[in-house]
Design an enzyme around this catalytic site. Structure first.
Site, short mmCIF file in Angstrom:
data_model
loop_
_atom_site.label_atom_id
_atom_site.label_comp_id
_atom_site.label_asym_id
_atom_site.label_seq_id
_atom_site.Cartn_x
_atom_site.Cartn_y
_atom_site.Cartn_z
N TYR A 143 -42.62 8.40 -4.33
CA TYR A 143 -41.61 9.52 -3.82
C TYR A 143 -40.77 9.65 -5.25
O TYR A 143 -41.02 11.09 -5.61
CB TYR A 143 -40.58 8.46 -3.07
CG TYR A 143 -39.28 9.69 -2.65
CD1 TYR A 143 -39.52 10.93 -2.06
CD2 TYR A 143 -38.08 9.29 -2.88
CE1 TYR A 143 -38.28 11.77 -1.73
CE2 TYR A 143 -36.85 9.86 -2.64
CZ TYR A 143 -37.15 11.45 -1.89
OH TYR A 143 -35.96 12.17 -1.65
N LYS A 147 -41.07 13.51 -6.98
CA LYS A 147 -40.01 14.19 -7.29
C LYS A 147 -39.90 14.51 -8.93
O LYS A 147 -39.52 15.78 -9.09
CB LYS A 147 -38.62 13.50 -6.88
CG LYS A 147 -38.61 13.58 -5.28
CD LYS A 147 -38.26 14.81 -4.88
CE LYS A 147 -38.20 14.86 -3.21
NZ LYS A 147 -38.05 16.28 -2.87
#
Ligand code: AKB
Length: 317
Positions: A143, A147
């Site tokens: 994740y 990002k």
């Protein structure tokens, strides 16, 4: 503003509240909610809704053209804990959907994008306290990697093609209207539900694992304020640090115990402890304060009171 607003991921934790806030501000018919499946949330029934898979570029284009979308709030993502279980799915969803949106803006189909980044862009080598806007970034979750890559793409599209993209590195978000799913900071929402329902809670992080957090009302206000700030004030086109409240499980439990008699908590850390250990404990958001006058309103106790009051009504307690 000419054109409409489109929210991708409108049934999620942020999407639900952002849709309501923007509909209140601009009128129901000017804010199109979309998600991969229809929601039965009564709150979302009062305006246009489209079933939309954000990883499908032509479907996203069709909805943007149908409603002459001006501003797109892209709130689709697989979060940190679920992302560790499905790394390739997380990467594909998180990256493809952002790139489709950036391409639509480059082509002039839409004019503005808000896309959320996260404190997950930081990693174990980042300074933990008061983490600066610009610092070492070596995220250790899929994740976080997605990002950080997304932030670089946002800045690239701004510099190379003039795409008006704005972004915030959200801390953990605490809300009562809709629940989070698949994140490492979710314990700080669960604790309020369990306090009301059972008077006790087992946290999945260790006692003193502090993380940056924010009450949803502040996060929604920050999102709209940044997205609507004059373009020349938005100096950071990767993503802004945003600080709210920083606390660990012991500190939030003490806050809950002030308002729920006899409340107790214990900690049984699981795999999410390692993710949390790689993230900052607190954030320096002076750049957001300077550039677009950001100031949070809620502290820990005012958030606890707001959460408990609203959840009691929602849960009929
Ligand atoms: C998560 O825990 O994955 C998210 C985040 C901090 O971005 N809430």
């Amino acid at each position: 503003m000419s054109g409409t607003i489109l929210i991708l991921g409108a049934c999620g934790q942020i999407g639900t509240e952002l849709t309501l806030a923007l509909r209140e501000k601009y009128g129901n018919e000017h804010v199109v909610a979309s998600d991969i499946r229809r929601s039965d949330l009564p709150e979302l029934q009062n305006g246009p809704f489209e079933i939309l898979d954000a990883s499908d570029a032509s479907a996203m284009r069709a909805v943007c053209e149908k409603y002459q979308v001006h501003t797109l709030y892209h709130l689709v993502a697989m979060l940190s804990a679920t992302g560790e279980k499905f790394p390739m799915k997380a990467w594909d969803l998180n990256m493809q959907s952002l790139l489709h949106a950036l391409e639509l803006a480059r082509e002039g189909v839409i004019q503005k994008i808000f896309w959320p980044s996260s404190i997950a862009v930081f990693g174990p080598t980042t300074p933990k306290e008061n983490t600066p806007q610009q610092t070492i970034m070596e995220p250790s979750t899929v994740y976080g990697i997605s990002k950080l890559a997304g932030e670089r793409w946002c800045e690239y599209y701004f510099k190379k093609y003039g795409v008006d993209v704005r972004s915030i590195r959200y801390p953990g978000l605490i809300s009562w209207k809709s629940q989070p799913g698949g994140g490492t900071t979710d314990y700080a929402v669960e604790i309020y539900y369990k306090a009301i329902e059972e008077g006790r809670y087992t946290a999945f992080l260790s006692e003193y694992r502090a993380l940056p957090m924010m009450y949803m009302d502040d996060a929604i206000r920050a999102t709209i304020e940044l997205t609507e700030a004059p373009a020349e004030k938005v100096k950071v086109r990767s993503s802004y640090n945003l600080a709210g409240i920083s606390f660990d499980p012991v500190t939030i439990a003490a806050s809950v115990a002030k308002y729920v008699d006899g409340f107790t908590m214990d900690c049984v850390p699981d795999f999410r402890e390692e993710i949390a250990a790689s993230w900052p404990a607190s954030i320096d958001d002076s750049k957001a304060q300077e550039d677009w006058n950001w100031t949070p309103k809620y502290d820990l106790d005012s958030m606890t009171q707001a959460m408990l009051e609203n959840l009691k009504v929602k849960l009929g307690k």
